[in-house]
Scaffold this motif. Sequence first.
Motif, PDB file in Angstrom:
ATOM      1  N   THR A 101      23.188  57.273 -19.300  1.00 14.10           N
ATOM      2  CA  THR A 101      22.870  55.927 -19.775  1.00 14.10           C
ATOM      3  C   THR A 101      22.002  55.335 -18.841  1.00 14.10           C
ATOM      4  N   GLU A 102      21.226  54.400 -18.921  1.00 12.91           N
ATOM      5  CA  GLU A 102      20.503  53.637 -18.186  1.00 12.91           C
ATOM      6  C   GLU A 102      21.075  52.414 -17.618  1.00 12.91           C
ATOM      7  N   LEU A 103      21.465  52.111 -16.341  1.00  8.44           N
ATOM      8  CA  LEU A 103      22.030  50.945 -16.186  1.00  8.44           C
ATOM      9  C   LEU A 103      21.334  49.873 -15.853  1.00  8.44           C
ATOM     10  N   VAL A 104      21.705  48.677 -15.967  1.00  9.35           N
ATOM     11  CA  VAL A 104      20.913  47.429 -16.019  1.00  9.35           C
ATOM     12  C   VAL A 104      20.772  47.179 -14.300  1.00  9.35           C
ATOM     13  N   ALA A 105      19.631  46.291 -14.094  1.00  7.77           N
ATOM     14  CA  ALA A 105      18.932  46.120 -12.763  1.00  7.77           C
ATOM     15  C   ALA A 105      20.033  45.716 -11.860  1.00  7.77           C
ATOM     16  N   GLN A 106      20.151  46.043 -10.646  1.00  9.97           N
ATOM     17  CA  GLN A 106      20.780  45.915  -9.537  1.00  9.97           C
ATOM     18  C   GLN A 106      22.384  46.594  -9.649  1.00  9.97           C
ATOM     19  N   GLN A 107      22.619  47.256 -10.952  1.00  9.80           N
ATOM     20  CA  GLN A 107      24.061  47.770 -11.269  1.00  9.80           C
ATOM     21  C   GLN A 107      23.843  49.405 -10.715  1.00  9.80           C
ATOM     22  N   SER A 108      24.664  49.834 -10.200  1.00  9.60           N
ATOM     23  CA  SER A 108      24.917  51.108  -9.539  1.00  9.60           C
ATOM     24  C   SER A 108      25.968  51.928 -10.068  1.00  9.60           C
ATOM     25  N   GLU A 109      27.099  51.158 -10.704  1.00  7.98           N
ATOM     26  CA  GLU A 109      28.008  51.790 -11.189  1.00  7.98           C
ATOM     27  C   GLU A 109      28.650  51.251 -12.358  1.00  7.98           C
ATOM     28  N   ARG A 110      29.717  51.907 -13.222  1.00  3.61           N
ATOM     29  CA  ARG A 110      30.141  51.232 -14.403  1.00  3.61           C
ATOM     30  C   ARG A 110      31.721  51.503 -14.598  1.00  3.61           C
TER      31      ARG A 110
END
Length: 544
Positions: A524-533
């Motif tokens: 899935t595509e992460l939001v800007a500035q996000q590198s992990e979930r």
Amino acid sequence: MDATTSSGASSSLPLHLIIDDALALVSPLQQSFQRSQRHCFGDSAPGEFPLAANPSIVLHVLTSCNLEPDDLAHLEASSVLFFLSNATCSFFRKPANFPPDFQLSMSELAALDMCQKRAIFKPMTQQEREMFKQRCGGSWKLVLRFIMAGEACCRREKSQAIAGPGHSIAVTTGGAVYTFGSNSSGQLGHGSLEEEWRPRIIRSLQGIRIIQAAAGAGRTMLVSDAGRVYAFGKDSFGEVEYAAQGSRVVTTPQLVESLKDIYIVQAAIGNFFTAVLSREGHVYTFSWGNDMKLGHQTEPNDVQPHLLAGPLENIPVVQIAAGYCYLLALACQPSGMSVYSVGCGLGGKLGHGSRTDEKYPRLIEQFQALNIQPVVVAAGAWHAAVVGKDGRVCTWGWGRYGCLGHGNEECESVPKVVESLVNVRAIHVATGDYTTFVVSDKGDVYSFGCGESSSLGHSTITEGNNRHTNVLSPELVTSLKRTNERVAQISLTNSIYWNAHTFALTDSGKLYAFGAGDKGQLGTELVAQQSERGTPERVEIDLS
């Protein structure tokens, strides 16, 4: 039931009718004082159910119920099915006089019939089957046990997901393959070097059913139901993750020519080497053979498979697991299951009570002392784990960040039971770089070890900095519990050079992902500035 017609009709006879008829006959036997007159081979008494005259029905019942090999063995030992009597019935021990082999007992015929339904068994010639039987111990029940053990620990012919170093692989039940994430070496197999955050099917594999996958740094290997191996990404079997070897890249799946004459069922990619497992339980390795590290002498860029020398040459193996410079092998013998290890012994990860290297596979003796029959093995970068038949979990090796689950960060040089999981019956274990996951028979998931990259699924951050909390003892992953799905398999990144991500595959074929996602490896595509979930989210792909 007409004994003269039952044989021809057995293939279409509903199972519930067979069972109902049989149970209807058992009840009078229990109430009668003439039990000793009732024999499995029949007599003149009205209503007799002569099993010997109805072998096809009995065979149909045994195979339809999917009995375990041990159950079939117990039938031969006790011979009491459909017969409650003071007399001893030898029906299941004697030759059944039934094709394809009139000399086989009924339980042996049932085992052979169940073997013949397996994809890896069907293409074997009669000579290959006989050699296979002898290697497994001389009976079809032992062959069936070997095949079923491999199916259980490797999810063979079932859907699976692989969380590789920066890239991911998902295999459907039908054998289609999706890849996504980092693609700097063409490891996604789409004919390009472009990253993919959305799962994309490998079109060039159309018509080929894949049953197993393995991921390494910049490299992917796939095994088909025909025993063929396809590889793409870095063109090397043994480079260290950031070394100069493997500078040539392959962007679409290519058949590994050196393995085309060996029927392969599993591949494992470790640092410096690659290992494959044949249908008959032989282990072959590529590369990393200098100084006899794996029992043979090879060059680092060797592309030829070498049989793993030592005791496993004559012992069938059902599963292999590759870690950082070492290999584990789950062996299946008539006496039971066992684990062998070979390679680098740093941290005690070989499980022999020392930190010395082993050039040849060596039996890990501690499982016998613990009275544990291993059924699943997992090789992390620096630690290892096993699930026993009784559901107990053992870990050993480097205990940094609590990855062994013993409540501390101590090393263990021999397998040790994870005591805090004694009330959990485990069915699956997965290990990574200082992280461990355990799946219970209820579908619950427990994790422990390094909390970096949110890969444990607990999503806990310590105050005052951006580092995630390490977990020293197993904790229930409540974020997966909230999905209301039974988890069947966990896969996590097994690399010391990449931030880790984790997959949870459910019984229904749904895939959830969490952890590092900077390369699109979560699907899935992460939001800007996000590198992990930190919490599991559904990957939009149906693997069922």
